[in-house]
Scaffold this motif. Structure first.
Motif, PDB file in Angstrom:
ATOM      1  N   LYS A 270      25.433  17.386 -66.220  1.00 26.95           N
ATOM      2  CA  LYS A 270      24.376  18.557 -65.955  1.00 26.95           C
ATOM      3  C   LYS A 270      23.595  17.533 -65.015  1.00 26.95           C
ATOM      4  O   LYS A 270      23.271  16.622 -65.007  1.00 26.95           O
ATOM      5  CB  LYS A 270      23.671  19.044 -66.810  1.00 26.95           C
ATOM      6  CG  LYS A 270      22.745  18.281 -67.772  1.00 26.95           C
ATOM      7  CD  LYS A 270      21.816  19.281 -68.769  1.00 26.95           C
ATOM      8  CE  LYS A 270      20.740  18.339 -69.305  1.00 26.95           C
ATOM      9  NZ  LYS A 270      19.863  19.013 -70.302  1.00 26.95           N
ATOM     10  N   ALA A 271      22.723  18.517 -64.064  1.00 22.15           N
ATOM     11  CA  ALA A 271      21.795  18.000 -63.321  1.00 22.15           C
ATOM     12  C   ALA A 271      20.793  19.039 -62.859  1.00 22.15           C
ATOM     13  O   ALA A 271      21.233  20.074 -62.642  1.00 22.15           O
ATOM     14  CB  ALA A 271      22.358  17.153 -61.884  1.00 22.15           C
ATOM     15  N   ASP A 272      19.485  18.676 -62.857  1.00 23.59           N
ATOM     16  CA  ASP A 272      18.475  19.523 -62.131  1.00 23.59           C
ATOM     17  C   ASP A 272      18.555  19.455 -60.561  1.00 23.59           C
ATOM     18  O   ASP A 272      18.397  18.158 -60.038  1.00 23.59           O
ATOM     19  CB  ASP A 272      17.013  19.065 -62.649  1.00 23.59           C
ATOM     20  CG  ASP A 272      16.091  19.900 -62.115  1.00 23.59           C
ATOM     21  OD1 ASP A 272      16.077  20.835 -61.450  1.00 23.59           O
ATOM     22  OD2 ASP A 272      14.826  19.678 -62.392  1.00 23.59           O
ATOM     23  N   LEU A 273      18.679  20.616 -60.018  1.00 22.89           N
ATOM     24  CA  LEU A 273      18.914  20.243 -58.295  1.00 22.89           C
ATOM     25  C   LEU A 273      17.541  20.812 -57.948  1.00 22.89           C
ATOM     26  O   LEU A 273      17.805  20.830 -56.566  1.00 22.89           O
ATOM     27  CB  LEU A 273      20.159  21.277 -58.151  1.00 22.89           C
ATOM     28  CG  LEU A 273      21.328  21.146 -58.544  1.00 22.89           C
ATOM     29  CD1 LEU A 273      22.526  21.879 -58.074  1.00 22.89           C
ATOM     30  CD2 LEU A 273      21.898  19.589 -58.469  1.00 22.89           C
ATOM     31  N   VAL A 299      32.312  24.612 -62.909  1.00 20.12           N
ATOM     32  CA  VAL A 299      30.822  24.380 -63.004  1.00 20.12           C
ATOM     33  C   VAL A 299      30.207  25.776 -63.125  1.00 20.12           C
ATOM     34  O   VAL A 299      30.570  26.666 -62.548  1.00 20.12           O
ATOM     35  CB  VAL A 299      30.423  23.826 -61.500  1.00 20.12           C
ATOM     36  CG1 VAL A 299      28.999  23.624 -61.339  1.00 20.12           C
ATOM     37  CG2 VAL A 299      31.032  22.685 -61.524  1.00 20.12           C
ATOM     38  N   VAL A 300      29.034  25.608 -63.926  1.00 17.69           N
ATOM     39  CA  VAL A 300      28.446  26.943 -64.168  1.00 17.69           C
ATOM     40  C   VAL A 300      26.829  26.468 -63.522  1.00 17.69           C
ATOM     41  O   VAL A 300      26.209  25.610 -64.301  1.00 17.69           O
ATOM     42  CB  VAL A 300      28.304  27.328 -65.558  1.00 17.69           C
ATOM     43  CG1 VAL A 300      27.441  28.627 -65.630  1.00 17.69           C
ATOM     44  CG2 VAL A 300      29.727  27.663 -65.972  1.00 17.69           C
ATOM     45  N   ALA A 301      26.492  27.167 -62.593  1.00 19.40           N
ATOM     46  CA  ALA A 301      25.276  27.102 -61.775  1.00 19.40           C
ATOM     47  C   ALA A 301      24.197  28.074 -62.422  1.00 19.40           C
ATOM     48  O   ALA A 301      24.479  29.144 -62.569  1.00 19.40           O
ATOM     49  CB  ALA A 301      25.399  27.019 -60.358  1.00 19.40           C
ATOM     50  N   ARG A 302      22.922  27.667 -62.553  1.00 16.95           N
ATOM     51  CA  ARG A 302      21.704  28.334 -63.054  1.00 16.95           C
ATOM     52  C   ARG A 302      21.005  28.698 -61.651  1.00 16.95           C
ATOM     53  O   ARG A 302      20.620  27.682 -61.039  1.00 16.95           O
ATOM     54  CB  ARG A 302      21.016  27.818 -64.100  1.00 16.95           C
ATOM     55  CG  ARG A 302      19.720  28.822 -64.379  1.00 16.95           C
ATOM     56  CD  ARG A 302      19.226  28.276 -65.720  1.00 16.95           C
ATOM     57  NE  ARG A 302      18.898  26.821 -65.616  1.00 16.95           N
ATOM     58  CZ  ARG A 302      17.593  26.648 -65.014  1.00 16.95           C
ATOM     59  NH1 ARG A 302      16.630  27.240 -64.242  1.00 16.95           N
ATOM     60  NH2 ARG A 302      17.217  25.206 -64.651  1.00 16.95           N
ATOM     61  N   GLN A 303      20.670  29.699 -61.308  1.00 17.75           N
ATOM     62  CA  GLN A 303      20.261  30.256 -60.271  1.00 17.75           C
ATOM     63  C   GLN A 303      18.398  30.714 -60.518  1.00 17.75           C
ATOM     64  O   GLN A 303      18.169  30.399 -61.529  1.00 17.75           O
ATOM     65  CB  GLN A 303      20.813  31.318 -59.409  1.00 17.75           C
ATOM     66  CG  GLN A 303      22.347  31.028 -59.310  1.00 17.75           C
ATOM     67  CD  GLN A 303      22.888  32.287 -58.577  1.00 17.75           C
ATOM     68  OE1 GLN A 303      23.182  32.263 -57.128  1.00 17.75           O
ATOM     69  NE2 GLN A 303      23.455  33.302 -58.911  1.00 17.75           N
ATOM     70  N   PHE A 321      27.268  23.102 -52.587  1.00 13.45           N
ATOM     71  CA  PHE A 321      26.336  22.321 -53.040  1.00 13.45           C
ATOM     72  C   PHE A 321      24.814  22.481 -52.360  1.00 13.45           C
ATOM     73  O   PHE A 321      24.134  22.466 -53.000  1.00 13.45           O
ATOM     74  CB  PHE A 321      26.581  20.891 -52.985  1.00 13.45           C
ATOM     75  CG  PHE A 321      25.715  19.784 -53.927  1.00 13.45           C
ATOM     76  CD1 PHE A 321      26.071  19.831 -55.375  1.00 13.45           C
ATOM     77  CD2 PHE A 321      24.672  19.535 -53.580  1.00 13.45           C
ATOM     78  CE1 PHE A 321      25.346  19.190 -56.158  1.00 13.45           C
ATOM     79  CE2 PHE A 321      23.798  18.700 -54.040  1.00 13.45           C
ATOM     80  CZ  PHE A 321      24.068  18.552 -55.599  1.00 13.45           C
ATOM     81  N   ASP A 322      25.073  22.903 -51.211  1.00 11.71           N
ATOM     82  CA  ASP A 322      23.691  23.285 -50.439  1.00 11.71           C
ATOM     83  C   ASP A 322      23.199  24.686 -50.674  1.00 11.71           C
ATOM     84  O   ASP A 322      22.104  24.523 -49.976  1.00 11.71           O
ATOM     85  CB  ASP A 322      24.130  22.902 -49.048  1.00 11.71           C
ATOM     86  CG  ASP A 322      24.338  21.484 -48.947  1.00 11.71           C
ATOM     87  OD1 ASP A 322      23.866  20.691 -49.329  1.00 11.71           O
ATOM     88  OD2 ASP A 322      25.240  21.384 -47.670  1.00 11.71           O
ATOM     89  N   ASN A 323      23.627  25.063 -51.540  1.00  9.21           N
ATOM     90  CA  ASN A 323      23.019  26.630 -51.890  1.00  9.21           C
ATOM     91  C   ASN A 323      21.688  26.137 -52.406  1.00  9.21           C
ATOM     92  O   ASN A 323      21.528  26.088 -53.843  1.00  9.21           O
ATOM     93  CB  ASN A 323      24.095  27.167 -52.870  1.00  9.21           C
ATOM     94  CG  ASN A 323      23.705  28.494 -53.321  1.00  9.21           C
ATOM     95  OD1 ASN A 323      22.456  28.898 -53.086  1.00  9.21           O
ATOM     96  ND2 ASN A 323      24.517  29.474 -53.941  1.00  9.21           N
ATOM     97  N   ALA A 324      20.686  26.604 -51.560  1.00  9.48           N
ATOM     98  CA  ALA A 324      19.357  26.490 -52.218  1.00  9.48           C
ATOM     99  C   ALA A 324      18.639  27.244 -53.454  1.00  9.48           C
ATOM    100  O   ALA A 324      17.844  27.149 -54.082  1.00  9.48           O
ATOM    101  CB  ALA A 324      18.397  26.595 -50.902  1.00  9.48           C
ATOM    102  N   VAL A 326      20.460  27.709 -56.012  1.00  8.82           N
ATOM    103  CA  VAL A 326      21.003  27.109 -57.278  1.00  8.82           C
ATOM    104  C   VAL A 326      19.859  26.045 -57.615  1.00  8.82           C
ATOM    105  O   VAL A 326      19.354  25.052 -57.044  1.00  8.82           O
ATOM    106  CB  VAL A 326      22.361  26.602 -57.191  1.00  8.82           C
ATOM    107  CG1 VAL A 326      22.692  25.603 -58.295  1.00  8.82           C
ATOM    108  CG2 VAL A 326      23.471  27.635 -56.959  1.00  8.82           C
ATOM    109  N   GLN A 327      19.628  26.200 -59.063  1.00 10.04           N
ATOM    110  CA  GLN A 327      18.718  25.296 -59.645  1.00 10.04           C
ATOM    111  C   GLN A 327      19.200  23.964 -60.490  1.00 10.04           C
ATOM    112  O   GLN A 327      18.600  23.007 -60.732  1.00 10.04           O
ATOM    113  CB  GLN A 327      17.538  25.974 -60.514  1.00 10.04           C
ATOM    114  CG  GLN A 327      16.752  26.883 -59.514  1.00 10.04           C
ATOM    115  CD  GLN A 327      15.832  26.202 -58.555  1.00 10.04           C
ATOM    116  OE1 GLN A 327      14.972  25.781 -59.139  1.00 10.04           O
ATOM    117  NE2 GLN A 327      16.283  26.523 -57.318  1.00 10.04           N
TER     118      GLN A 327
END
Length: 402
Positions: A270-273, A299-303, A321-324, A326-327
């Protein structure tokens, strides 16, 4: 090995092997070293993984007799098995074929029945035995709600046939064997909620009349048999990827009298984006080192609004990945559970600690199995010798349960 909170083992799907001969050689090479590290002078449990081909070979009386003697000589016992991957699982492209064949097929049913008859012979008296399996199949094989519903019904009926055989085995031997459904991202059951809904809906509605008729039981007794022989495989990695609330799920399962057959102890990445652009770029590079071609790494992204965005595999996620919006990312990659940080990335180790704490204080299953099967495709900087790696993970779990 037997702990106060249940039997702990590791899953042998970490060992590469195309057939039973290779599987057995891997066990002979590694298990004595692992046992000496984690369970010297005491019996050690084993979580056995057999491919379809290996199960055919081990079903032969001579092979089974030889293996039983080897287990006895090495103070080792089998109490759980992994029946999820049917075919080869290493050194070949697996990806979504890990679900092949799905439960719509007789092949999956027959393979699972064969595993249970092997487990019946290996399981010590006085223990329950479980086999984990895939969540009926891969969701994206089905392009319409109608086709998915039809596949769910057909797969459930095959599961009910397996339950019927487990009832017969119990009546003949007194041994309690259970099939443990393992939800995972993009499976026909992805989450704890979907498993509970399937159990209370499809399984009971199709299973109760079938079991009642076959065994001449009342509906209440038929339901009790289903609850004895069909359980959940709680894969911590899979549940963590979906940001699921462990305590709430485990509590709801208990309230609904749905049993957990096995905890599969596994960690995701996991990573905090929510970082500056330059730091996000470095995080992307860190994820890219795990972009390997063998296994699915959903991958499951939290928005920002808390909603979840699901990617079928790591390459698709990296493209976005550059989807701003996504958190946070959580990626399906079974990394060593004793590691909390891997460079700029973290693991879901804290989820494991939470689940193990619940298990320690109020055990909700008899079976715990470490499942870090990705040893061969781990980046070199976190790869220990295989027996040392397995031992380190088992000792880490034991320390959390002590």
């Amino acid at each position: 090995m037997k702990l106060n909170s249940g039997h702990l083992t590791y899953c042998t799907n970490i060992h590469p092997g195309k057939n039973w001969t290779e599987d057995f050689e891997a066990l002979k090479l590694n298990l004595p070293l692992i046992k000496q590290s984690v369970s010297p002078g005491k019996q050690m449990g084993l979580g056995l993984r057999l491919s379809n081909e290996a199960s055919l070979a081990l079903s032969q009386p001579a092979a089974l007799t030889e293996f039983k003697q080897w287990l006895k000589d090495n103070e080792t016992y089998v109490f759980t098995m992994n029946g999820f991957p049917y075919g080869e699982f290493h050194r070949t492209v697996v990806k979504a074929d890990v679900h092949t064949p799905g439960w719509v097929t007789e092949s999956r049913r027959d393979y699972t029945l064969r595993l249970f008859h092997i487990l019946k012979e290996l399981l010590p008296q006085g223990m329950d035995g479980g086999i984990s399996t895939n969540p009926l199949g891969y969701r994206h094989w089905y392009t319409t709600e109608g086709s998915l519903k039809e596949a769910t019904e057909k797969g459930t009926l095959h599961v009910v046939e397996v339950i019927s055989e487990l009832i017969r085995i119990y009546n003949e031997t007194g041994k309690v064997l259970h099939l443990d459904i393992e939800p995972e991202p993009d499976g026909m059951m992805e989450t704890g909620r979907e498993f509970i809904d399937w159990f209370e809906g499809d399984l009971l509605s199709l299973g109760i009349p079938a079991i009642s008729e076959v065994f001449n039981l009342s509906e209440a007794d038929a339901e009790a048999q289903i609850r004895r022989h069909l359980m959940l495989c709680y894969d911590v990695c899979h549940f963590a990827i979906g940001y699921e609330p462990h305590a709430e799920i485990i509590s709801e399962l208990a309230a609904k009298n749905i049993k957990v057959g096995k905890i599969q102890i596994s960690a995701a990445l996991k990573a905090d984006l929510n970082k500056p652009a330059a730091e996000r770029g470095q995080i992307k590079k860190a994820f890219d080192q795990f972009n390997e071609p063998v296994y699915l790494h959903q991958v499951v992204a939290r928005q920002q609004d808390g909603s979840l965005l699901r990617y079928l595999d790591l390459p698709e996620a990296l493209e976005d990945f550059d989807n701003a919006y996504v958190q946070e990312w959580r990626a399906h990659y079974h990394v060593p559970i004793s590691i909390q940080e891997i460079g700029l990335l973290s693991t879901t180790q804290q989820d494991i600690i939470e689940v193990l704490t619940i298990q320690k204080n109020n055990p909700f299953t008899n079976h715990m199995e470490v499942e870090t099967y990705t040893w061969e495709v781990l980046p070199q900087q976190i790869k220990l010798p295989i027996a040392e790696s397995i031992s380190k993970e088992l000792l880490w779990v034991s320390s959390k349960l002590a």
